[in-house]
Structure formats: C-alpha cells, structure tokens
Design a protein around this motif. Structure first.
Motif, short mmCIF file in Angstrom:
data_model
loop_
_atom_site.label_atom_id
_atom_site.label_comp_id
_atom_site.label_asym_id
_atom_site.label_seq_id
_atom_site.Cartn_x
_atom_site.Cartn_y
_atom_site.Cartn_z
N THR A 199 -32.54 -32.64 20.83
CA THR A 199 -32.32 -33.14 19.48
C THR A 199 -30.93 -32.71 18.99
O THR A 199 -30.59 -31.53 19.07
CB THR A 199 -33.38 -32.61 18.51
N PRO A 200 -30.12 -33.65 18.49
CA PRO A 200 -28.79 -33.28 17.99
C PRO A 200 -28.87 -32.36 16.77
O PRO A 200 -29.56 -32.66 15.80
CB PRO A 200 -28.16 -34.63 17.62
N LEU A 201 -28.20 -31.22 16.86
CA LEU A 201 -28.16 -30.29 15.74
C LEU A 201 -26.85 -30.40 14.97
O LEU A 201 -26.79 -30.03 13.79
CB LEU A 201 -28.31 -28.85 16.27
N TRP A 202 -25.81 -30.85 15.63
CA TRP A 202 -24.49 -30.94 15.01
C TRP A 202 -23.69 -31.99 15.76
O TRP A 202 -23.82 -32.14 16.98
CB TRP A 202 -23.79 -29.58 15.10
N ALA A 203 -22.93 -32.76 15.03
CA ALA A 203 -22.11 -33.79 15.67
C ALA A 203 -20.84 -33.99 14.86
O ALA A 203 -20.85 -33.88 13.63
CB ALA A 203 -22.89 -35.10 15.77
N VAL A 204 -19.75 -34.27 15.55
CA VAL A 204 -18.48 -34.52 14.87
C VAL A 204 -17.63 -35.41 15.76
O VAL A 204 -17.78 -35.43 16.98
CB VAL A 204 -17.74 -33.18 14.58
N GLY A 205 -16.79 -36.19 15.12
CA GLY A 205 -15.86 -37.06 15.85
C GLY A 205 -14.43 -36.64 15.57
O GLY A 205 -14.12 -36.06 14.53
N VAL A 206 -13.56 -36.95 16.50
CA VAL A 206 -12.14 -36.63 16.35
C VAL A 206 -11.33 -37.85 16.78
O VAL A 206 -11.68 -38.51 17.77
CB VAL A 206 -11.76 -35.39 17.19
N GLN A 207 -10.30 -38.18 16.02
CA GLN A 207 -9.47 -39.35 16.30
C GLN A 207 -8.15 -38.93 16.93
O GLN A 207 -7.58 -37.90 16.58
CB GLN A 207 -9.22 -40.13 15.01
N PHE A 208 -7.65 -39.75 17.86
CA PHE A 208 -6.38 -39.51 18.53
C PHE A 208 -5.51 -40.76 18.36
O PHE A 208 -5.55 -41.67 19.20
CB PHE A 208 -6.57 -39.20 20.01
N PRO A 209 -4.72 -40.84 17.28
CA PRO A 209 -3.89 -42.03 17.07
C PRO A 209 -2.83 -42.17 18.16
O PRO A 209 -2.29 -41.19 18.66
CB PRO A 209 -3.23 -41.75 15.70
#
Length: 318
Positions: A199-209
């Motif tokens: 089960t996901p407890l934490w999630a984050v996304g990161v962008q690379f322009p």
C-alpha cells in the motif's frame, strides 16, 4: 592557452560535449556561417538569428542581440572589461585565465552554450525562442552542474573493482521509482514508499524541464528518492525500479558512462556508506504505481507538482 586553463576545461564538471564545444571555440573550428563559407559550403552569409551581418564568431557571441541580452540578464555585462575583443577565441582564453571560481567558469560556459543552442534552434529546427526562456534554461543548467560536485579523488578513494552495492532480496520497507520522458521536450520522475502489503504510504513527483535522456532521468529520480529517505531518517530501505541498465551500473560500480558518471559515483558512494540501503530490479508490472506517479507528474508540466495531492490521486486509482 596555458596548460592550467586547459586542465581546468577538461576537468570541469560539465558534460563532455560542452568541453568539446569550448575547444572548438578556442581553436576557431566552430561551424559558424563564416567558417562554413571559408570551407566552400554554400550557406547564406548572414546571421541566422538577427540577419544583421555575416555570422562571425565575434558577432555570434558579442554583437548579436540575443548574445547581448543573455550576457546582460545573466549579470555578465562587465565581465572581461579591459580585454581586447577583436577576436573571440583570444578573448575567451584570457577570460578563462582570470576566472578563479568554478561557479564563474560554469556560468560563462552555460551562457555560451545557450547562445549557440538558440542559434541552432533557428538554423536546424526553425524554432523561435525568448530571452526569458533561455535565461531559465541557463539557470537550470548552472544549477545542475553546481549540484553535482566532483570531489578530487585520493588514492584511497578509487572505486573498487568489485561491486559494493548489495542486490537485496525480500523484506524491509520499499521505495519504488520510475522516470518517463517526452521526447524532445521534458521528463518527470515518480517515487512511492510502500508498506509490507504494497500500500502506498507516500508519493511525490519531480519534473525535469528540457531533459529527455531516459538514463539521466532514471538516475536523477533515484537520487531524489535516496536523498528523501536519508533526510527523513530511514536506515533501512530497498529501492526498486525497472531501469535495469541503471541498476546494473550501480551494482557493478561502473561509472564509465560520460553522461551520468558523476551521478553514478554519488549513488555508489551513498549505498556504500549506508549498508541498510539496497537496490533491486523489478519489472514494469510491479513498478506500475511509480510509473503512474511519473506520468501524472509529466502531465502537470509546466506547473509545479509540489502541492499536488498524490496521496488522494493514487488512492482513487488503486
């Protein structure tokens, strides 16, 4: 150019293509329209950006409106004052000789590269650009170079011949990561922390322009995940991803790839110093949650994903 300055160029923490770019400038073999005409190549004898005059190296990097605007907005109006400007390679040699800080050196090279890239966008792709966009790319590039320091190696700090990263089996907390690339445009990464039942407890996304190299994206995403875990006090963590080439390079301590060698060195050192951290390959099917986060992050570009509620978004799709 003196030996010290050459060594500084070739040992600088910039991509190899940038070192070759500087070398081409200093040896006057950069393919400007003037250089091409001298070699009997049929091209229009005008600056492709401003059409004001013939594109000499001096015009391209000194007098073209794009060059003047970028030097000005980068804060380099007065840099090199007092140096003769009748020939740009000689000016650059003297300028590099008086720069004593790596940050200044990288900033100058980044400015030159942005000028050259904007010129090539016009020539080869017919693209238009804006000075603010070039300045954003310049700031990002300098930030990436300064954020990846290459420490001088002592004889005792050479990477060992044998793998130093343990490929973990099962057990322990899991952090999965994945990167996605939009060719010729941008990329993004997704990181998900899972409990024992998945089960996901934490999630984050990161962008690379303005980054579309899959290997670089995968490595930068893994680095973000590892740094997050270190910052939050995790002593044991299994990092799982579907980038087999990246994982194999880390496990074999293989840093020979010129594109990502510096990042690989950093990752290998982190895993070496934190024996509770392990890395393991999983298939795309097992890594689908991190892939979903990365895809959603890419779809949010160019808006920031910092405040996007990935937890709620993931819960609605699990």
């Amino acid at each position: 150019m003196d030996k010290r300055s050459w060594i500084w160029v070739w040992e600088a923490n910039i991509p190899p293509k940038l070192k070759v770019f500087v070398w081409k400038i200093l040896t006057r073999i950069l393919p400007t329209t003037e250089a091409l005409i001298e070699k009997d190549v049929e091209v229009l004898p005008r600056c492709p950006v401003c059409w004001a005059s013939k594109e000499t190296m001096e015009h391209l990097f000194f007098d073209c409106p794009v060059a003047r605007a970028l030097w000005s907005q980068a804060g380099f109006d007065s840099l090199g004052e007092g140096l003769a400007r009748h020939t740009f390679p000689l000016f650059l040699k003297k300028l590099l000789a008086i720069l004593h800080q790596p940050s200044q050196f990288m900033a100058v090279i980044a400015t030159l590269w942005r000028i050259w890239r904007s010129r090539n966008w016009v020539v080869f792709e017919g693209k238009q650009f804006s000075i603010p966009a070039l300045l954003r790319q310049y700031n990002q590039q300098v930030g990436e170079w300064l954020g990846l320091p290459r420490e001088p190696q002592s004889p005792s700090s050479h990477l060992p011949d044998r793998p130093t990263v343990v490929v973990s089996g099962l057990g322990g907390p899991v952090c999965r990561w994945d990167g996605v690339v939009r060719r010729g445009s941008h990329s993004a990464g997704g990181m998900v922390l899972l409990n024992d039942v998945g089960t996901p407890l934490w999630a984050v996304g990161v962008q690379f322009p303005n980054l579309d190299d899959p290997m670089v994206v995968e490595l930068l995403t893994l680095r973000k995940a590892v740094r997050w875990c270190l910052a939050h006090g995790f002593l044991v963590m299994r990092f799982e991803g579907d980038a087999k080439v990246v994982i194999d390079k880390i496990c074999r301590a293989d840093v020979r790839d010129s594109r990502v060698g510096t990042i690989l060195e950093e990752m290998i050192q982190i895993f070496r110093e934190n024996p509770g951290f392990t890395v393991r390959f999983v298939g795309r099917g097992d890594n689908r949650v991190a892939y979903k986060v990365a895809r959603q992050t890419l779809s949010l570009f160019p808006t920031t994903c910092r405040y996007f509620d990935f937890q709620t978004w993931l819960a609605s799709r699990m």
